[in-house]
Design a protein around this motif. Structure first.
Motif, short mmCIF file in Angstrom:
data_model
loop_
_atom_site.label_atom_id
_atom_site.label_comp_id
_atom_site.label_asym_id
_atom_site.label_seq_id
_atom_site.Cartn_x
_atom_site.Cartn_y
_atom_site.Cartn_z
N THR A 226 0.86 -1.18 0.00
CA THR A 226 0.00 0.00 0.00
C THR A 226 0.89 1.23 0.00
O THR A 226 1.87 1.31 0.74
CB THR A 226 -0.91 0.02 1.25
OG1 THR A 226 -1.73 -1.16 1.25
CG2 THR A 226 -1.80 1.26 1.25
N TYR A 230 -3.20 4.07 -1.10
CA TYR A 230 -3.66 3.52 -2.38
C TYR A 230 -3.25 2.06 -2.49
O TYR A 230 -2.07 1.71 -2.33
CB TYR A 230 -3.09 4.31 -3.56
CG TYR A 230 -3.70 5.68 -3.69
CD1 TYR A 230 -4.85 5.88 -4.47
CD2 TYR A 230 -3.14 6.78 -3.04
CE1 TYR A 230 -5.42 7.15 -4.59
CE2 TYR A 230 -3.70 8.05 -3.15
CZ TYR A 230 -4.84 8.23 -3.93
OH TYR A 230 -5.41 9.47 -4.04
N TYR A 255 -2.10 11.18 -9.22
CA TYR A 255 -3.09 10.75 -8.23
C TYR A 255 -4.48 10.89 -8.84
O TYR A 255 -4.84 11.94 -9.37
CB TYR A 255 -2.98 11.59 -6.96
CG TYR A 255 -1.74 11.25 -6.15
CD1 TYR A 255 -1.80 10.29 -5.14
CD2 TYR A 255 -0.53 11.89 -6.41
CE1 TYR A 255 -0.66 9.97 -4.40
CE2 TYR A 255 0.61 11.57 -5.68
CZ TYR A 255 0.54 10.61 -4.68
OH TYR A 255 1.66 10.29 -3.96
N LYS A 257 -8.40 11.43 -9.55
CA LYS A 257 -9.37 12.39 -9.02
C LYS A 257 -10.60 11.67 -8.48
O LYS A 257 -11.28 12.18 -7.59
CB LYS A 257 -9.78 13.37 -10.13
CG LYS A 257 -8.62 14.23 -10.62
CD LYS A 257 -9.04 15.16 -11.74
CE LYS A 257 -7.85 16.00 -12.23
NZ LYS A 257 -8.23 16.91 -13.35
N LYS A 258 -10.87 10.49 -9.02
CA LYS A 258 -12.03 9.73 -8.59
C LYS A 258 -11.65 8.80 -7.45
O LYS A 258 -10.56 8.21 -7.45
CB LYS A 258 -12.61 8.93 -9.75
CG LYS A 258 -13.21 9.79 -10.85
CD LYS A 258 -13.83 8.91 -11.93
CE LYS A 258 -14.43 9.75 -13.04
NZ LYS A 258 -15.06 8.90 -14.11
N GLU A 259 -12.57 8.64 -6.50
CA GLU A 259 -12.34 7.73 -5.40
C GLU A 259 -12.26 6.30 -5.91
O GLU A 259 -13.05 5.88 -6.75
CB GLU A 259 -13.48 7.87 -4.37
CG GLU A 259 -13.24 7.08 -3.10
CD GLU A 259 -14.35 7.28 -2.08
OE1 GLU A 259 -14.37 6.54 -1.08
OE2 GLU A 259 -15.19 8.17 -2.30
N GLY A 260 -11.30 5.57 -5.40
CA GLY A 260 -11.15 4.19 -5.82
C GLY A 260 -10.22 4.02 -7.01
O GLY A 260 -9.94 2.89 -7.43
N GLY A 261 -9.74 5.14 -7.58
CA GLY A 261 -8.83 5.05 -8.71
C GLY A 261 -7.43 4.61 -8.27
O GLY A 261 -7.12 4.59 -7.08
N ARG A 262 -6.61 4.28 -9.23
CA ARG A 262 -5.26 3.81 -8.91
C ARG A 262 -4.21 4.81 -9.38
O ARG A 262 -4.43 5.59 -10.28
CB ARG A 262 -5.00 2.44 -9.55
CG ARG A 262 -5.78 1.31 -8.91
CD ARG A 262 -5.20 -0.04 -9.31
NE ARG A 262 -5.89 -1.12 -8.62
CZ ARG A 262 -6.96 -1.75 -9.08
NH1 ARG A 262 -7.44 -1.41 -10.25
NH2 ARG A 262 -7.52 -2.71 -8.38
#
Length: 531
Positions: A226, A230, A255, A257-262
């Motif tokens: 981690t 992330y 990084y 912009k959407k939650e859960g993105g990688r």
């Protein structure tokens, strides 16, 4: 090192090119059965005085020379090359193609000898013989040293009445001598459409960038960690945690912009060299009637094409060899890129053309020309052995363009033309006639008639023999021409001997200006459009 050789390239290679002394070979050997190659020379006045001369004839025919070449391959010790060549002879028989292959095989063996272990060879050909040549190259260089078959789009699509597809490409076969050739990867510029589509992101400094996935292509437990909250893909990251931190410190981690993105890796446009060059070359146009670099040579290749090859497979200071140098594009590109070069051609026309080309492109450049007459005796010997080559050599010495066709007979009494601008504006011409054998009063009278017919201000008779007093008297009787711009007077009919040429005497021509050739080319382009 920069040297032009006049002569048969097989003889020159054997006598003058040392083992393992060359870094890169480019060759574009002519093959087009039953075809003549012609160079067009037109006067600035346009199509009415259009003419053409035969530069060289395709002489790849099965004869004693071809048989000798076949035997030499057999005696060379290269069993692979001879095995292939013999099989081709069994299949093809004794025809023009087979003669071409035999003569090429013995030359390829010599070129292989001349290459350094890190050297490469590029053989430029059309599809007529490329498949046979590839087999020969496998035999000479070894199949494992085949690198690429480059396809160059040499022309645009065109109509063809035959039952086949339009022939718009050339083949360039690329082989190396060893397994570690000189190699400088070349790149193609990215298109505007590609940049707009792929590099749509812009950072705070205005730099465009795209992003790349950081997931491992296969499960990597040792790279599963981690990073700043992330989580990785189930396969793990493609880089270590230490490297991830280094990239992050340099601002290279994107990084989401959407939650859960990688997390992804930033790739900046200004750090990209372009896309790696592949073996399909469609971006270099051929020489056409409007090309500024056009010399009128029928097999001339674009300078950009040779620059790409030389940049990829040689470094500054390396030696580039072209054994069929024609109009000299390879040696021009080599000089431009800071390489040393060697050019070989069997015609004085080609060697003379290259001399002018290199002197005009690189003022002050020093290079050596070997194999051409260096003394009166050798010039006289050439006149006896080969009248046509003697004529081309003599014309090149006085900076005259070869000229044939004319209005009467095969050349109309004109061997060459010297273009000049007596007032810096209007182009005039001096007619040149070359006589390697007996010369007499009749030759003076004939040249005077041709001058009047063609409206030439000056005529020059180049002769191997000393002129008689009667010849000198008749030449003087033609009168003088006064240059109104300078006030100088010039003999209208001038006689120069070979001996005087070797004493550096030249025709008394006012303002001989090589830039007039560019005007001639522009006029030629206009006529091409009209046709």
């Amino acid at each position: 090192m920069n040297t032009l050789h006049y002569g048969d390239n097989l003889h020159v290679l054997r006598e003058h090119i040392a083992d393992e002394s060359v870094d890169l070979v480019y060759l574009d050997p002519p093959f087009n059965s039953n075809a003549n190659y012609n160079i067009l020379f037109r006067s600035p006045e346009g199509a009415q005085s259009e003419s053409q001369i035969e530069a060289f004839e395709d002489t790849w025919h099965w004869n004693d020379s071809a048989e000798d070449a076949f035997d030499e391959v057999m005696k060379s010790g290269n069993t692979d090359a001879f095995t292939l060549l013999r099989a081709m002879r069994d299949f093809l028989g004794e025809n023009d193609m087979m003669a071409y292959l035999a003569m090429m095989a013995v030359r390829l063996i010599e070129l292989h000898r001349a290459l350094k272990p890190t050297g490469s060879l590029y053989l430029h050909c059309d599809p007529t013989a490329s498949h046979y040549l590839k087999l020969l190259l496998d035999g000479v260089f070894g199949a494992t040293n085949y690198r690429n078959e480059i396809v160059w789009k040499r022309t645009s699509a065109h109509g063809d009445a035959s039952v086949s597809y339009g022939d718009v490409t050339d083949t360039i076969l690329y082989y190396s001598k060893g397994d570690k050739p000189i190699w400088n990867r070349q790149f193609m510029p990215l298109s505007e459409a590609h940049v707009e589509a792929k590099y749509a992101n812009v950072d705070d400094e205005g730099r465009r960038f795209t992003t790349r996935d950081l997931r491992s292509p296969s499960p990597r437990p040792n790279l599963t960690y981690t990073y700043k909250g992330y989580e990785p893909h189930p396969n793990g990251w493609s880089i270590s945690k230490k490297l991830m931190a280094e990239y992050d410190a340099k601002g290279l981690i994107y990084y989401p912009k959407k939650e859960g993105g990688r997390l992804r890796l930033k790739i900046f446009l200004d750090e990209r060299e372009g896309r790696p060059l592949q073996n399909l070359w469609e971006d270099i146009p051929p020489i056409n009637s409007r090309a500024q670099e056009r010399l009128g040579y029928p097999t001339q290749k674009p300078l950009a094409l040779l620059e790409r090859i030389i940049a990829a497979s040689s470094n500054e200071g390396d030696v580039v060899l072209d054994p069929f140098c024609g109009c000299g594009t390879a040696v021009h590109a080599a000089q431009k890129l800071g390489r040393n070069w060697i050019g070989i051609d069997v015609t004085h026309l080609a060697i003379g053309l290259i001399e002018k080309r290199m002197s005009e492109a690189f003022p002050g450049l020093e290079f050596e020309v070997k194999g051409r007459p260096q003394s009166l005796a050798s010039a006289e010997d050439l006149a006896k052995r080969d009248k046509h080559q003697f004529e081309l050599w003599a014309l090149s010495v006085v900076d005259a363009d070869p000229w044939k066709g004319g209005r009467k007979g095969p050349d109309g009494g004109i061997d060459g033309i010297i273009w000049f601008k007596p007032d810096g504006k209007k182009t005039e011409k001096a007619i040149v006639e070359v006589k390697g054998g007996k010369t007499g009063v009749k030759d003076v009278g004939r040249l005077a008639q041709v001058m009047e017919r063609e409206g030439a201000k000056i005529g020059v008779l180049l002769t191997a023999q000393l002129p008689t007093r009667t010849m000198e008297r008749d030449a003087a009787a033609v009168g003088v021409w006064e240059n109104e711009y300078t006030g100088r007077k010039h003999a209208r009919l001038q006689i120069l001997t070979l001996a005087e040429l070797f004493q550096n005497k030249r025709p008394d021509i006012p303002w001989v200006d090589t830039s007039t050739r560019k005007k001639a080319k522009r006029e030629e382009t206009k006529q091409d459009k009209l046709l």
